[in-house]
Write an enzyme that holds these catalytic residues in place. Structure first.
Site, PDB file in Angstrom:
ATOM      1  N   LYS A   1       0.915  -1.032   0.155  1.00 28.17           N
ATOM      2  CA  LYS A   1      -0.210  -0.062  -0.141  1.00 28.17           C
ATOM      3  C   LYS A   1       0.975   1.730   0.292  1.00 28.17           C
ATOM      4  CE  LYS A   1      -0.304  -0.500   5.174  1.00 28.17           C
ATOM      5  NZ  LYS A   1      -0.545  -1.457   6.037  1.00 28.17           N
TER       6      LYS A   1
ATOM      7  N   TYR B   1      18.107  30.492   9.688  1.00 26.43           N
ATOM      8  CA  TYR B   1      16.507  30.902   9.717  1.00 26.43           C
ATOM      9  C   TYR B   1      16.617  30.796  11.702  1.00 26.43           C
ATOM     10  CZ  TYR B   1      14.140  30.037   5.332  1.00 26.43           C
ATOM     11  OH  TYR B   1      13.564  30.588   3.747  1.00 26.43           O
TER      12      TYR B   1
END
Ligand SMILES: *Cc1c(COP(=O)(O)O)cnc(C)c1O
Length: 379
Positions: free
Chosen positions: A40, A261
Site C-alpha cells: 500500500k 532561519y
C-alpha cells in the site's frame, strides 16, 4: 556521478535486490505459512510498480493494498497476483473492485451485505476476506456482528471466503500481553466463521513466533528495510532505501556567526559548512533541526559522519564539515541523508516518529533510481 543526476537535489536509490532478499528472509521465517507483501501507499513510498515486479520475481504471489485505486494500479503491473484491499469496501466500490479482480477485506456487516449483493447480481461467488476485531478497535467484525451474521447465513453463502484477517496493535513488543490476547480472540472468532485460511502477522508479527504465522503473513515495513523489532533492537533486515542530497557549496562561517532561519546555531569557531540541496520538501523532516537537548542528526559523507546544524529548511540543510578531512565533501558531492549508515529508524527516532512515516513521506521531489541489475526471476 552521471549527468542524469547532475540536476537532482536529492536522489532516492531503491535497492530492489535488497528488497528481494528481505522478502526471501521473511518468507523463510514465515514457513509453513505463505508470505505476502503489504504494498500500500506506493510500496511505502518506494514505488509500487518497481517493488511489485521485484517481489513477484522473488516468488511473492499475494499483495495487500489499502485502497481500491491502489488495487487497480497494481493489477496493471501484476495481472496474476492475488490482491487484497485492507481498508475494506468503500460504499459503491464493489463493481470496480471486482473489475480489478481484487478482494476486499470485508470489515463490517454493511460491507459484507454490499459484496454479497454484487455477487448475487452477477450470479458468481467472488472471493473476499473478512476482517475480525481482536483488539485494535478500528475495523473488523465483533462477536456481536458475527452473531448477527449467523441470523443471515445466506450472506456468507453469496461469496467465497478466502481469508480471515486481523491486525496486531502491539506486535513490535514481543511478549506484550496484548499480542497473546489478540491471538486468543482471533482463534475464538475464527471458530465462529466458516473454515478459511487465516492471517494476523504483519512484519513484527512474523518475529513473534510461529503461533502468529497461521496460513499467510503480510509484512510491509520489514520488506522495505525498517526494523520490525522494538526500538534500539538490532535490525535483521537489509536497508533498501538510500536518500542522497547534493552539496551545492562549502563555505567558511566565522566564529560567532549564526546559520539559517532563527539563527539557532552559532559557530563556536571558524567553521566549514556544507550546504546540501535537500529539505523538508523532500521528506527530510524539519524536526531533525539541531536542538540544544537532542543529539545531532547525522549525515554520512564518504566515510565520515557530520552533524546537521541549524534549522532544516524547505530546500536546504547545513552540515558542519569542519572536522572531516579537507579532501572530502565538495561542491557536487553526494551525502547520505538516510541509508545504510544513517538508518531510517535512527532518523525516525530523532524526528519523534516511526520509520513508516519517514518512508511514506520521502522522495516526492527526488530523482528516483532503481538498482535492478541483479534481479533474477525464480520461476
Ligand atoms: C500495513 C498493514 C500491514 C503491514 O504492516 P507492517 O507493520 O508494515 O509489516 C499488515 N496488515 C495490515 C492490516 C496493514 O494495514
Amino acid at each position: 556521478m552521471t549527468t542524469d543526476t547532475a540536476h537532482a537535489g536529492t536522489i532516492m536509490h531503491v535497492d530492489l535486490a535488497a528488497l528481494q532478499n528481505n522478502y526471501r528472509k521473511l518468507a523463510q521465517m514465515s514457513l509453513p505459512a505463505e508470505c505476502g507483501a503489504a504494498i500500500k501507499a506506493n510500496a511505502y513510498g518506494l514505488g509500487m510498480e518497481q517493488c511489485a515486479t521485484a517481489l513477484w520475481a522473488a516468488g511473492c504471489r499475494i499483495f495487500f493494498v489499502a485502497l481500491v485505486d491502489e488495487a487497480i494500479d497494481l493489477r496493471k503491473t501484476l495481472p496474476d497476483a492475488v490482491i487484497y484491499i485492507l481498508n475494506g469496501l468503500m460504499p459503491g466500490t464493489a463493481g470496480i473492485t471486482a473489475e480489478a479482480n481484487a478482494r476486499p477485506s470485508l470489515s463490517s456487516l454493511d460491507e459484507i451485505a454490499e459484496w454479497a449483493e454484487l455477487c448475487t447480481s452477477r450470479g458468481t461467488r467472488l472471493p473476499a476476506a473478512i476482517h475480525i476485531e481482536t483488539g485494535m478497535n478500528r475495523v473488523g467484525l465483533t462477536v456481536s456482528d458475527i452473531d448477527t451474521l449467523h441470523t443471515h447465513p445466506d450472506l456468507l453463502d453469496q461469496f467465497e471466503l478466502t481469508l480471515i484477517v486481523s491486525h496486531l496493535a502491539n506486535g513490535e513488543i514481543p511478549g506484550d500481553v496484548m499480542n497473546a490476547r489478540q491471538l486468543e480472540q482471533f482463534n475464538h472468532l475464527r471458530s465462529l466463521l466458516p473454515n478459511a485460511p487465516a492471517s494476523i502477522a504483519n512484519s513484527p508479527g512474523i518475529f513473534n513466533g510461529s503461533a502468529f504465522g497461521f496460513d499467510l503473513t503480510r509484512p510491509g515495513i520489514a520488506l522495505y528495510g525498517g526494523n520490525p523489532g522494538a526500538e534500539n533492537s538490532k535490525n535483521p533486515m537489509q536497508p533498501v532505501v538510500r536518500l542522497l542530497g547534493t552539496i551545492s557549496q562549502v563555505r567558511t562561517v566565522p566564529k560567532g556567526e549564526t546559520i539559517g532561519y532563527g539563527g539557532t546555531w552559532q559557530a563556536k569557531q571558524d567553521s566549514k559548512i556544507a550546504v546540501v540541496s535537500a529539505g523538508y520538501a523532500d521528506g527530510y523532516p524539519r524536526a531533525l533541526s539541531s536542538m540544544p537537548d537532542l543529539p545531532d542528526t547525522r549525515v554520512w559523507i564518504d566515510g565520515f559522519f557530520a552533524p546537521v546544524i541549524g534549522r532544516i529548511s524547505m530546500d536546504m540543510i547545513t552540515v558542519d564539515v569542519t572536522a572531516i578531512p579537507v579532501e572530502i565533501g565538495h561542491r557536487g558531492d553526494h551525502v547520505e541523508l538516510l541509508g545504510p549508515h544513517v538508518t531510517i529508524d535512527e532518523i525516525a527516532a530523532r524526528a519523534g516518529t516511526i520509520s513508516y512515516e519517514i518512508l511514506t513521506g520521502l522522495g516526492s521531489r527526488a530523482t528516483r533510481m532503481y538498482s535492478c541489475d541483479h534481479i533474477k526471476s525464480e520461476d
